[in-house]
Design a protein around this motif. Structure first.
Motif, mmCIF file in Angstrom:
data_model
loop_
_atom_site.group_PDB
_atom_site.id
_atom_site.type_symbol
_atom_site.label_atom_id
_atom_site.label_comp_id
_atom_site.label_asym_id
_atom_site.label_seq_id
_atom_site.Cartn_x
_atom_site.Cartn_y
_atom_site.Cartn_z
ATOM 1 N N ILE A 228 9.437 -34.064 43.126
ATOM 2 C CA ILE A 228 10.291 -33.317 42.736
ATOM 3 C C ILE A 228 10.156 -34.386 41.941
ATOM 4 N N VAL A 229 10.244 -33.889 40.237
ATOM 5 C CA VAL A 229 10.097 -34.710 39.216
ATOM 6 C C VAL A 229 11.446 -34.827 38.621
ATOM 7 N N ILE A 230 12.034 -35.908 37.077
ATOM 8 C CA ILE A 230 12.544 -35.731 37.174
ATOM 9 C C ILE A 230 12.189 -36.210 35.480
ATOM 10 N N LEU A 231 12.877 -35.179 34.348
ATOM 11 C CA LEU A 231 12.477 -35.494 33.092
ATOM 12 C C LEU A 231 13.167 -35.407 31.889
ATOM 13 N N ASN A 232 13.485 -37.429 31.442
ATOM 14 C CA ASN A 232 15.155 -36.545 30.440
ATOM 15 C C ASN A 232 14.620 -36.800 29.264
ATOM 16 N N ASP B 72 13.328 -37.729 50.660
ATOM 17 C CA ASP B 72 12.008 -37.029 49.621
ATOM 18 C C ASP B 72 12.500 -37.804 48.719
ATOM 19 N N THR B 73 11.241 -38.247 48.340
ATOM 20 C CA THR B 73 11.206 -39.140 46.629
ATOM 21 C C THR B 73 11.218 -38.205 45.798
ATOM 22 N N ILE B 74 11.685 -38.895 44.756
ATOM 23 C CA ILE B 74 12.056 -37.817 42.880
ATOM 24 C C ILE B 74 11.050 -39.017 42.511
ATOM 25 N N ILE B 75 10.585 -38.287 41.924
ATOM 26 C CA ILE B 75 9.292 -39.345 40.796
ATOM 27 C C ILE B 75 10.047 -39.383 39.899
ATOM 28 N N THR B 76 10.489 -40.301 38.402
ATOM 29 C CA THR B 76 10.828 -40.288 37.148
ATOM 30 C C THR B 76 10.335 -41.216 36.979
ATOM 31 N N PRO B 77 10.487 -41.599 35.362
ATOM 32 C CA PRO B 77 10.637 -42.906 34.810
ATOM 33 C C PRO B 77 11.156 -44.425 34.853
ATOM 34 N N ASN B 78 11.082 -45.115 35.188
ATOM 35 C CA ASN B 78 11.830 -46.227 35.231
ATOM 36 C C ASN B 78 13.028 -46.639 34.573
ATOM 37 N N GLU C 39 -0.294 -41.676 31.760
ATOM 38 C CA GLU C 39 -0.642 -41.666 33.239
ATOM 39 C C GLU C 39 -0.303 -42.075 33.914
ATOM 40 N N ALA C 40 0.787 -42.852 34.093
ATOM 41 C CA ALA C 40 1.106 -43.259 35.376
ATOM 42 C C ALA C 40 1.491 -41.946 35.781
ATOM 43 N N LEU C 41 2.163 -41.305 35.392
ATOM 44 C CA LEU C 41 3.033 -39.620 35.849
ATOM 45 C C LEU C 41 1.624 -39.149 36.779
ATOM 46 N N ARG C 42 0.767 -39.315 35.788
ATOM 47 C CA ARG C 42 -0.255 -38.350 37.179
ATOM 48 C C ARG C 42 -1.004 -38.665 38.010
ATOM 49 N N PRO D 9 6.464 -46.644 35.372
ATOM 50 C CA PRO D 9 6.664 -47.633 33.915
ATOM 51 C C PRO D 9 6.908 -46.565 33.100
ATOM 52 N N MET D 10 7.901 -46.910 32.098
ATOM 53 C CA MET D 10 8.166 -45.095 30.843
ATOM 54 C C MET D 10 6.882 -45.940 30.045
ATOM 55 N N PHE D 11 6.866 -46.598 29.243
ATOM 56 C CA PHE D 11 5.601 -46.912 28.446
ATOM 57 C C PHE D 11 4.366 -47.462 28.599
ATOM 58 N N ASN D 12 3.644 -46.452 27.652
ATOM 59 C CA ASN D 12 1.969 -47.532 28.174
ATOM 60 C C ASN D 12 2.314 -48.606 27.263
#
Length: 431
Positions: free
Chosen positions: A193-197, A139-145, A178-181, A167-170
């Motif tokens: 699967i997403v992680i937000l912190n 499985d892959t997990i989507i998260t900021p870098n 937009e990168a999350l989208r 990339p966490m910041f634009n």
């Protein structure tokens, strides 16, 4: 062979919300909290004149057995210290934490889709125990870098998953919605699967209220496209927000009932909020638009099975001490005093960075507004080299993460902040 109790829970979840059921991992489908074995027989024997079912040692008078040299250090009754806590946690603290959760998140509305928090051995265990339910190998997990490195142990190495980062910041220094989208809408519809912190470790950044609303809309848009989403919300540093216009509630409040295809998993606890790092108590709460209490109880039971199969139950004394603290009339004032200390340090760092223009030759701060940390992006040289020079020549320790230096103002006295950043600048000049 699937245990009948696990099969029964699976049917409950499938009937209540088939979108969430298909996201369960193979482990998650097999796990259950046993209700018909030793635990059930022990419950049936409770209150009997002779009860030879309990796996704890009791005195002849019926009190929990204890060593006086241990018990003398604590003023609580023995049963609140030495006996096992219930596997899902003490009912009193579960109710108290749920009540506090709604008070701290006014946007979170009471409803049948919000579970009662289950007690875990702090947040790392909460993430791991919940990951057990949903993460399969591959499985892959989507998260900021920019994320807490312990995610690798909890998710990648333990369950064989991989991270799909963005990339966490634009370019404007805000959260890269937009990168999350793009990550959430790429490819065929399926499990996401997403992680937000937030506040984020390591950056100390919390999204703005506007960015939070956009993030919610993106997740709902992904669900509308046919994706089923598990969103882990790591609220380790919840409440430590130092600027106006920044999201003060948890993303859980926005996602708990956002869509029938979205399961929000709030992982939080008193570790950082209440400054009890060694107490090892945390909570996991589920939220979903479709399912109701039957669904929530099934998810709690699944999680309870993961807990019982790993650590059995969480520290009784830790839960007892915290519950007493939450009932203390000075609790809120004490929290405010500690918050003010951290906010004062945060403001001092902002002042230092704004006044010392020469720092920009060697490093620049990443956006930060909350939490325990902030990060400096190294412009000249390597972060690891600077870290070693700081240790060897300046009696100073920071964390190197790629080309970043993570600075913990949570553990740096106010009076040493100017010297800390001056040392970093001097070390950077030597590279």
């Amino acid at each position: 062979m699937l245990d009948p109790e696990a099969a029964e829970l699976n049917e409950t979840i499938k009937r209540a919300n088939p979108y969430i059921y298909v996201m369960l991992s193979e482990r998650g489908k097999r796990i259950f909290f046993p209700t018909k074995g030793i635990l059930a027989q022990t419950a049936e024997a409770r209150g009997k004149a002779i009860n030879a079912t309990i796996g704890t040692a009791l005195e002849d008078c019926g009190k929990t057995m204890e060593l006086p040299s241990v018990g003398a250090q604590i003023s609580f009754e023995g049963d609140d210290i030495f006996s096992y806590a219930p596997n899902l946690g003490k009912p009193e603290i579960r109710k108290a934490w749920r009540k506090m959760m709604f008070r701290k998140n006014p946007g979170l509305k009471e409803g049948p889709g919000i579970s009662t928090p289950v007690v875990t051995a702090a947040l790392t265990h909460g993430l791991s125990a919940t990951g057990y339910l949903f993460i399969n190998r591959g499985d892959t997990i989507i998260t900021p870098n920019l994320f807490w490195e312990n995610y690798h142990l909890a998710f990648n190495y333990a369950f064989g998953s991989t991270f799909l980062t963005f990339p966490m910041f634009n370019d404007k220094g805000g959260f890269n919605t937009e990168a999350l989208r793009q990550k959430l809408l790429d490819g065929d519809p399926g499990k996401k699967i997403v992680i937000l912190n937030f506040p984020n470790n390591p950056t100390g950044y919390t999204i703005t209220e506007e960015e939070a609303a956009v993030t919610r809309d993106i997740i709902v848009e992904s669900a509308e496209k046919g994706n089923n989403l598990v969103v882990f919300i790591d609220d380790a540093y919840f409440g430590l927000v130092f600027e106006d216009g920044i999201l003060r509630e948890s993303m859980f409040a926005m996602l708990a009932t956002a869509h029938e295809r979205v399961l929000a998993v709030k992982v939080d606890g008193p570790t950082k909020e209440d400054y009890v790092w060694g107490m090892r108590v945390g909570f996991v709460t589920f939220g979903c638009k479709q399912g109701g209490q039957e669904f929530c109880r099934a998810m709690e039971s699944k999680l309870g099975g993961s807990i019982r199969g790993s650590i059995s139950s969480v520290s009784n004394i830790g839960q007892t001490m915290l519950l007493r603290a939450y009932e203390n009339e000075s609790y809120e004032q004490e929290k405010t005093e500690k918050f003010d200390i951290l906010r004062r340090r945060y403001r001092k760092i902002k002042e230092i960075l704004e006044s010392r223009k020469e720092y920009a030759e060697r490093f620049r701060p990443l956006p930060f507004n909350s939490g325990y940390f902030m990060c400096l992006e190294v412009i000249s040289g390597k972060a690891e080299e600077i870290r070693k020079i700081l240790l060897d020549r300046y009696d100073t320790g920071v964390i190197a993460l790629g080309n970043l230096l993570r600075v913990a103002f949570s553990s740096t006295p106010y009076e040493l902040l100017e010297k800390l950043f001056d040392n970093i600048y001097k070390a950077a000049c030597e590279v």
